[in-house]
Design a protein around this motif. Structure first.
Motif, PDB file in Angstrom:
ATOM      1  N   ASN A 150     -11.342 -28.264 -17.727  1.00  0.00           N
ATOM      2  CA  ASN A 150     -11.536 -28.691 -16.344  1.00  0.00           C
ATOM      3  C   ASN A 150     -12.346 -27.671 -15.548  1.00  0.00           C
ATOM      4  N   PHE A 155     -13.956 -33.051 -17.912  1.00  0.00           N
ATOM      5  CA  PHE A 155     -12.704 -33.680 -17.507  1.00  0.00           C
ATOM      6  C   PHE A 155     -12.221 -34.770 -18.469  1.00  0.00           C
ATOM      7  N   VAL A 294      -6.664 -32.046 -10.194  1.00  0.00           N
ATOM      8  CA  VAL A 294      -7.402 -31.503 -11.336  1.00  0.00           C
ATOM      9  C   VAL A 294      -8.834 -31.158 -10.945  1.00  0.00           C
TER      10      VAL A 294
END
Length: 519
Positions: A150, A155, A294
């Motif tokens: 990340n 991702f 995230v």
């Protein structure tokens, strides 16, 4: 890649995970229903999950990702590779010791979590805890890999990885349970085997992605190199941040532990009813809250490291607008449309009409505070990016006390539904407190137009909620069990229409979604 595209990527892949998760839960509900053994499995699965969130996705990620992002921004790739190797070595050895201790202490852990289980369920829970405890080791290393990927804006792999667990558990319910029955074992034990296989596969798929970046951790096996890893300055910084984070995440997990303990002393099946409500609540929180957290955490850290306060504040503002835009209608749906959702998803096989109503009550409790549950995922990274973990921890401790006071007041009247309502109301207080702190520091300055935007979203949500309430009451969702395809088609049609009403009302009210996406 823009923040919106990154968040969309994570959300879409998380959607795949949640859809397969719903299929998994549907198969489990149909195959096993609600019983003492399903309570045992849910307790046993919750133990490694609790520790995974404590050591892996929770405290470790909160401490590791900001340190890693800051090292990448300031120190260069070689220093960052050294940091990754040292952290991976320390983490791997700590996990090996934790897994061994957890397998030996399984009965004690079950006693702490659910002492109200009957003797047969308690024994089954302890055995399945031993089977599944190494799952925490796999998933904590997956959290390490996800933090690296990340930070490098890769991702896709971390977001799609949970699908593998769901597929393994689907295979366990569909194929493993009959096989275990033929062997003379309780079929529910197949689910524990599926969890372990899923954990191993999730860890395995991280390896190629990390190798392509040249960032595959090298875990030291010698005692001398382990001591050097623990002495590394980067590991020390992660540990210094992780200790308060452990308290903060531990407080949240302690709340779940207490609630599970309380549920085990209520009517048989209460643990499972709350479990299914958790699964549906996690659908919007994962698609929106987790995805935003995230994406935002490494970007907020980079903005802080470079001293760009304006970008930092603008990213928080963008995230909070998305929380309101998508979180409020989801909350309304959980409040007024729970019975159709649960009946269509789970009302098959051994899952009864009474189970539908009890899960719907628990789900409505979560709906009352869903916006808070999602908003915390955006607001807390605002503190982590500044390497301030102590403030969210202090707030979490106060919210835990509030949550348990609410349980004392509400459980005698609402039974298992009070457990979800208390968590939801606590999350609203938590989010409001975090927001107030960021504003008082001057870290977050709301951009113009918030009041009008909030009114537009509220009006559209009320229109949508009125339509869903009509749909929930107009049709007999329990009786439609005899026509499952018709029930699925009806649910899909009503939800599509509700989405059209909501976004149509927003457009009519002047909300320009493309402008929000460009932010």
């Amino acid at each position: 890649m823009s923040l919106f595209k990154s968040a969309s990527t994570v959300s879409l892949l998380t959607l795949a995970s949640r859809v397969t998760g719903l299929l998994r839960d549907w198969l489990m509900a149909s195959a096993f229903g609600v019983s003492g053994l399903t309570d045992a499995f849910n307790v046993a699965f919750r133990i490694p999950n609790l520790l995974r969130r404590l050591f892996g996705e929770g405290a470790f990620s909160q401490a590791f990702v900001p340190v890693l992002a800051a090292s990448k921004e300031r120190d260069g790739i070689e220093a960052t590779r050294h940091l990754i190797d040292a952290v991976a070595t320390a983490l791997a050895w700590a996990l090996a010791a934790t897994c061994l201790a957890g397998m030996l202490a399984a009965p004690l852990l079950v006693l702490l979590l659910a002492s109200g289980l009957d003797a047969a369920s308690f024994e089954a829970a302890a055995r399945m805890t031993r089977w599944m405890f190494p799952y925490i080791g796999c998933m904590s290393l997956v959290a390490l890999s996800a933090g690296i990927l990340n930070t490098w804006k890769r991702f896709a792999v971390p977001a799609v990885t949970p699908v593998l667990l769901n597929l393994c558990m689907i295979a366990a319910a569909w194929l493993g349970a009959p096989f275990f029955a033929r062997l003379g074992l309780e079929p529910i034990y197949a689910m524990a085997a599926g969890v372990m296989l899923g954990g191993a596969l999730q860890l395995a798929v991280q390896v190629p992605a990390l190798r392509r970046l040249g960032l595959l951790p090298r875990i030291a096996l010698s005692w001398q190199r382990l001591r050097a890893a623990w002495a590394d300055a980067g590991v020390r910084q992660v540990l210094s941040l992780m200790l308060p984070a452990l308290l903060g995440v531990g407080v949240a997990q302690l709340s779940l532990l207490i609630n599970t303990q309380i549920a085990s002393h209520l009517a048989k099946g209460s643990v499972t009813w709350v479990w299914y409500a958790d699964r549906l609540m996690e659908f919007p929180t994962a698609l929106l809250g987790v995805a935003l957290g995230v994406v935002l955490t490494p970007q907020l850290t980079a903005a802080r490291a470079s001293g760009d306060g304006a970008a930092y504040s603008a990213m928080l503002d963008w995230g909070l607008r998305l929380v309101l835009l998508l979180g409020l209608p989801c909350a309304a749906a959980l409040l007024v449309f729970g019975t159709p959702l649960i009946a269509t998803l789970f009302h098959y096989g051994q899952f009864s009409a009474g189970d539908v109503q009890r899960v719907a009550l628990a789900l409505a409790g979560y709906g009352a505070g869903l916006v808070g549950l999602v908003a915390v995922k955006v607001l807390a990274p605002g503190y982590y990016a500044s390497l301030d973990i102590r403030t969210p921890v202090k707030i979490a401790v106060a919210v835990l006390a509030l949550t348990q006071c609410l349980n004392l007041l509400l459980v005698p009247h609402l039974q298992h539904a009070a457990l979800t309502l208390s968590i939801a109301l606590g999350a609203l207080v938590n989010a409001a407190w975090l927001l107030r702190g960021l504003r008082r520091r001057g870290s977050y300055r709301p951009q113009p137009g918030w009041r009008l935007f909030a009114l537009q979203v509220l009006a559209a949500t009320l229109l949508m909620a009125a339509f869903l309430l009509w749909g929930s009451r107009h049709f007999d969702w329990i009786a439609l069990r005899a026509a499952p395809l018709q029930r699925v088609a009806l649910l899909a049609g009503l939800m599509a229409a509700a989405g059209g009403i909501y976004f149509g009302a927003l457009a009519a009210g002047g909300v320009r979604l493309r402008q929000l996406a460009r932010r």
